[in-house]
Design a protein around this motif. Structure first.
Motif, PDB file in Angstrom:
ATOM      1  N   GLN A 293     -61.427  -9.530   7.084  1.00  0.00           N
ATOM      2  CA  GLN A 293     -62.196  -8.357   6.657  1.00  0.00           C
ATOM      3  C   GLN A 293     -61.403  -7.521   5.655  1.00  0.00           C
ATOM      4  OE1 GLN A 293     -63.082  -6.501  10.434  1.00  0.00           O
ATOM      5  NE2 GLN A 293     -65.158  -7.338  10.423  1.00  0.00           N
TER       6      GLN A 293
ATOM      7  N   GLU B 299     -68.057  -2.388  11.075  1.00  0.00           N
ATOM      8  CA  GLU B 299     -67.626  -3.533  11.888  1.00  0.00           C
ATOM      9  C   GLU B 299     -66.215  -3.381  12.448  1.00  0.00           C
ATOM     10  OE1 GLU B 299     -68.032  -7.063   9.546  1.00  0.00           O
ATOM     11  OE2 GLU B 299     -70.121  -6.645   9.054  1.00  0.00           O
TER      12      GLU B 299
ATOM     13  N   GLU C  68     -64.851  -2.769  16.317  1.00  0.00           N
ATOM     14  CA  GLU C  68     -64.917  -3.901  17.242  1.00  0.00           C
ATOM     15  C   GLU C  68     -63.597  -4.677  17.264  1.00  0.00           C
ATOM     16  OE1 GLU C  68     -67.359  -8.105  17.627  1.00  0.00           O
ATOM     17  OE2 GLU C  68     -68.233  -6.474  16.465  1.00  0.00           O
ATOM     18  N   HIS C  69     -62.829  -4.606  16.165  1.00  0.00           N
ATOM     19  CA  HIS C  69     -61.622  -5.414  16.027  1.00  0.00           C
ATOM     20  C   HIS C  69     -60.329  -4.599  16.032  1.00  0.00           C
ATOM     21  CE1 HIS C  69     -64.418  -8.586  15.199  1.00  0.00           C
ATOM     22  NE2 HIS C  69     -64.949  -7.867  14.230  1.00  0.00           N
TER      23      HIS C  69
ATOM     24  N   HIS D  94     -57.990 -10.567  17.813  1.00  0.00           N
ATOM     25  CA  HIS D  94     -58.865 -10.183  16.704  1.00  0.00           C
ATOM     26  C   HIS D  94     -58.144 -10.144  15.352  1.00  0.00           C
ATOM     27  CE1 HIS D  94     -62.472  -8.661  19.021  1.00  0.00           C
ATOM     28  NE2 HIS D  94     -61.592  -8.898  19.972  1.00  0.00           N
TER      29      HIS D  94
ATOM     30  N   GLU E  97     -69.746  -1.256   5.177  1.00  0.00           N
ATOM     31  CA  GLU E  97     -69.920  -2.399   6.078  1.00  0.00           C
ATOM     32  C   GLU E  97     -68.646  -2.667   6.864  1.00  0.00           C
ATOM     33  OE1 GLU E  97     -71.312  -5.674   3.703  1.00  0.00           O
ATOM     34  OE2 GLU E  97     -73.123  -4.568   3.101  1.00  0.00           O
TER      35      GLU E  97
END
Length: 104
Positions: A28, A82, A85-86, A21, A78
């Motif tokens: 990101q 997210e 998950e990473h 990831h 945001e």
């Protein structure tokens, strides 16, 4: 009578990507840099990638109120939605009052 203004706030820490990831997390985090630098009260915002693959984030804010406003922005919210998950575990984060003068 003089009033002392609030001291700048430093926020820093490490983020570790789950196996496979790192590219997504890197993107990101990189996407946060310029918008964050443009937020009111930002003094510094730096992203580093360590040789061991962890990401190091260093921020300076004029005040806690400025950091709070930054934390409430859509771009950061945001990312925070997210990121789990990473991320391999939670962020290793620290913050405190800046004792030396900010550069610039």
């Amino acid at each position: 009578m003089t009033t002392k203004s609030a001291a700048p706030i430093a926020l820093y820490g490490f983020l570790t990507a789950k196996p496979g990831h790192a590219d997504v997390l890197r993107r990101q985090l990189t996407d946060l840099v310029e918008p964050s630098r443009g937020h009111e009260g930002n003094l510094q915002y730096h992203l580093h990638e360590q040789t061991d693959g962890r990401f190091f984030l260093y921020e300076q804010w004029r005040s806690q109120a400025d950091l709070d406003r930054h934390n409430a922005t859509d771009v950061l919210r945001e990312f925070l939605a997210e990121a789990p998950e990473h991320l391999d575990g939670g962020p290793e984060a620290y913050f405190g009052e800046l004792l030396s003068s900010p550069v610039g």
